[in-house]
Design an enzyme around this catalytic site. Structure first.
Site, PDB file in Angstrom:
ATOM      1  N   PHE A 198       0.862  -1.192   0.000  1.00  0.00           N
ATOM      2  CA  PHE A 198       0.000   0.000   0.000  1.00  0.00           C
ATOM      3  C   PHE A 198       0.891   1.233   0.000  1.00  0.00           C
ATOM      4  O   PHE A 198       1.738   1.401   0.872  1.00  0.00           O
ATOM      5  CB  PHE A 198      -0.921   0.021   1.229  1.00  0.00           C
ATOM      6  CG  PHE A 198      -1.988   1.067   1.105  1.00  0.00           C
ATOM      7  CD1 PHE A 198      -3.197   0.787   0.481  1.00  0.00           C
ATOM      8  CD2 PHE A 198      -1.773   2.360   1.561  1.00  0.00           C
ATOM      9  CE1 PHE A 198      -4.171   1.766   0.323  1.00  0.00           C
ATOM     10  CE2 PHE A 198      -2.738   3.343   1.408  1.00  0.00           C
ATOM     11  CZ  PHE A 198      -3.943   3.043   0.797  1.00  0.00           C
ATOM     12  N   ASP A 204       9.220   2.709   1.872  1.00  0.00           N
ATOM     13  CA  ASP A 204       8.035   3.440   2.318  1.00  0.00           C
ATOM     14  C   ASP A 204       7.868   3.123   3.804  1.00  0.00           C
ATOM     15  O   ASP A 204       7.410   2.033   4.173  1.00  0.00           O
ATOM     16  CB  ASP A 204       6.824   2.975   1.496  1.00  0.00           C
ATOM     17  CG  ASP A 204       5.523   3.635   1.936  1.00  0.00           C
ATOM     18  OD1 ASP A 204       5.480   4.165   3.063  1.00  0.00           O
ATOM     19  OD2 ASP A 204       4.548   3.596   1.169  1.00  0.00           O
ATOM     20  N   LYS A 232       2.259   9.931   8.325  1.00  0.00           N
ATOM     21  CA  LYS A 232       1.469   9.492   9.477  1.00  0.00           C
ATOM     22  C   LYS A 232       1.946  10.028  10.836  1.00  0.00           C
ATOM     23  O   LYS A 232       1.601  11.133  11.221  1.00  0.00           O
ATOM     24  CB  LYS A 232       1.377   7.970   9.502  1.00  0.00           C
ATOM     25  CG  LYS A 232       0.464   7.399   8.404  1.00  0.00           C
ATOM     26  CD  LYS A 232       0.183   5.937   8.640  1.00  0.00           C
ATOM     27  CE  LYS A 232      -0.645   5.307   7.525  1.00  0.00           C
ATOM     28  NZ  LYS A 232      -2.074   5.548   7.629  1.00  0.00           N
TER      29      LYS A 232
HETATM   30  N1  PLP Z   1       2.263   4.242   2.491  1.00  0.00           N
HETATM   31  C1  PLP Z   1       1.891   3.405   3.462  1.00  0.00           C
HETATM   32  C2  PLP Z   1       2.816   2.299   3.862  1.00  0.00           C
HETATM   33  C3  PLP Z   1       0.665   3.567   4.112  1.00  0.00           C
HETATM   34  O1  PLP Z   1       0.311   2.718   5.085  1.00  0.00           O
HETATM   35  C4  PLP Z   1      -0.178   4.626   3.716  1.00  0.00           C
HETATM   36  C5  PLP Z   1      -1.482   4.811   4.365  1.00  0.00           C
HETATM   37  O2  PLP Z   1      -2.025   3.955   4.986  1.00  0.00           O
HETATM   38  C6  PLP Z   1       0.256   5.474   2.695  1.00  0.00           C
HETATM   39  C7  PLP Z   1       1.481   5.263   2.107  1.00  0.00           C
HETATM   40  C8  PLP Z   1      -0.597   6.623   2.247  1.00  0.00           C
HETATM   41  O3  PLP Z   1      -0.575   7.623   3.216  1.00  0.00           O
HETATM   42  P1  PLP Z   1      -1.646   8.797   3.201  1.00  0.00           P
HETATM   43  O4  PLP Z   1      -2.976   8.190   3.502  1.00  0.00           O
HETATM   44  O5  PLP Z   1      -1.159   9.753   4.238  1.00  0.00           O
HETATM   45  O6  PLP Z   1      -1.611   9.386   1.823  1.00  0.00           O
END
Ligand code: PLP
Length: 401
Positions: A135, A220, A249
């Site tokens: 994700f 990420d 986050k």
């Molecule tokens: N990357 C990861 C690993 C995530 O868990 C998330 C959101 O859950 C995102 C990116 C996307 O983040 P945002 O919702 O702040 O755009």
């Protein structure tokens, strides 16, 4: 009296499917607890999806925000502002890859910046390889990066140039690399996909592969970073360094922020005008993030996260064993974990916990995700475990469906 549920139904586009009368409307938070409109208290084992790492309304974070907002809240990125530069310094000094930072407002935006940097880095190379079940966000590029067809289907055609390896299967990644590949992007611990940690040999293999093929390795750390696993970054458990790290986050202590950290070698790839954000690096959000980092980098804090992670792990494993739930299991690291509910339906356990005042998250039919605030006390962890124990008993009595 105006009901919030009615307003939301009438005026908010229904992308979240909140259930009226079931899901609470929160009005207050403090430490590991939230309160709804009726004054009911909830223990938070979800932290706003890995955001409230310092709990709700941490005194130091609130103070930093209040002081900064009263002084200067926004100027645009045409000018210098102090908190942004100080936060960049703190991030770089505490991220083993060194380098420089670009500020955005969310995880997806941080990943967009990483994708753009990787594509710019090597002219003609535009392909990015990510993992199945990953994700990375909901913008068109990060949705394409997200290796989960269920999120992608309604929005085809997606961007070209993304392909998906199998998580923890190095050969599957190697097979996807060609002379147009720019980068491999991966969560060291997949969060939304169900809390799956990368194996050491797999991440090491990806590192070697990227070095050999001269492509970027992007981690990420939007969900698994910011101390969640007992180290500031999850990749610190692996004894290797990526080229780019993305974070969001937990960094803002509840305010929206995202950041791309690029190793020195790649810090000048993006030139003036090639990427920007109106709000990115906003002084108030950066002041909040500085306070959050100060708290979690204080001596002993991350060691405590590790200890509390062990208490949670042992507690959950005990509960699963005592109740003899068929097919059940635990996965996780530090305060980022998942329970595989086996014969039991995760949503039933989630519902019971919600009624009993415990917030957690059901992902898929048989997986629960737990992401308590890093500041949670051991007493609060045990309080949550008692509710989960009762929820499992209840679910078993009901026959698991
Ligand atoms: N990357 C990861 C690993 C995530 O868990 C998330 C959101 O859950 C995102 C990116 C996307 O983040 P945002 O919702 O702040 O755009």
């Amino acid at each position: 009296m105006v009901r919030i549920e009615d307003l939301e139904k009438k005026y908010i586009i229904n992308t979240y499917n909140r259930q009226p009368g079931v899901v609470p409307c929160f009005v207050k938070g403090e430490g590991s607890y939230l309160w709804d409109e009726e004054g009911k208290k909830y223990l938070d084992f979800l932290s706003g999806l890995a955001v409230n790492v310092t709990g709700h309304c941490h005194e130091k974070v609130v103070k930093a925000i209040q002081e900064q907002v009263a002084l200067l809240s926004h100027t645009s990125n045409l000018y210098y502002t102090g908190p942004q530069a100080l936060l960049a310094q703190k991030l770089v000094e505490n991220t083993l890859i060194g380098g420089k930072v670009f500020f955005a407002n969310s995880g997806a935006e941080a990943n967009e910046a990483a994708i753009k940097l990787a594509r710019k880095n090597k002219p003609g190379c535009y392909k990015i390889i990510t993992a199945e079940r990953s994700f990375h966000g909901r913008t068109m590029a990060t949705l394409t990066a997200t290796g989960q067809p269920k999120y992608q289907k309604p929005f085809v055609p997606l961007l070209e140039s993304f392909s998906y390896g199998i998580f923890n299967d190095l050969d599957s990644f190697e097979a996807l690399i060609d002379d147009k590949t720019a980068a491999i992007m991966i969560e060291p611990i997949q969060g939304e996909g169900g809390v799956y940690a990368a194996e050491k040999a797999f991440l090491k293999g990806l590192r070697d592969l990227c070095t050999k093929k001269d492509i970027l390795l992007i981690f990420d750390e939007v969900q698994c970073g910011m101390g969640r696993t007992g180290k500031l970054w999850a990749f610190e458990h692996y004894d290797l360094k990526p080229d780019l790290v993305t974070v969001a986050k937990g960094l803002g202590g509840g305010l929206p922020i995202g950041a791309l950290i690029a190793a020195e070698k790649y810090a000048a790839v993006l030139k003036p005008g090639e990427h920007a954000s109106t709000f990115g690096g906003n002084p108030v959000v950066c002041a909040a993030a500085l306070a959050v980092l100060e708290i979690i980098l204080a001596e002993g804090f991350l060691a405590e996260v590790k200890n509390k992670g062990q208490i949670l792990e042992e507690g959950l494993k005990d509960i699963l064993q005592q109740n003899e739930v068929k097919g059940a299991g635990y996965r996780g690291l530090g305060l980022m974990c998942a329970i595989e509910t086996g014969e039991l339906v995760a949503k039933n356990i989630y519902d019971y916990c919600l009624k009993e005042g415990l917030l957690l998250n059901a992902i898929g039919e048989h997986t629960l995700r737990l992401l308590p605030p890093l500041t949670i006390s051991t007493g609060e962890l045990k309080e949550g475990l008692v509710i989960i124990q009762k929820a499992l008993k209840e679910a078993l009595l009901e026959g698991g469906i």
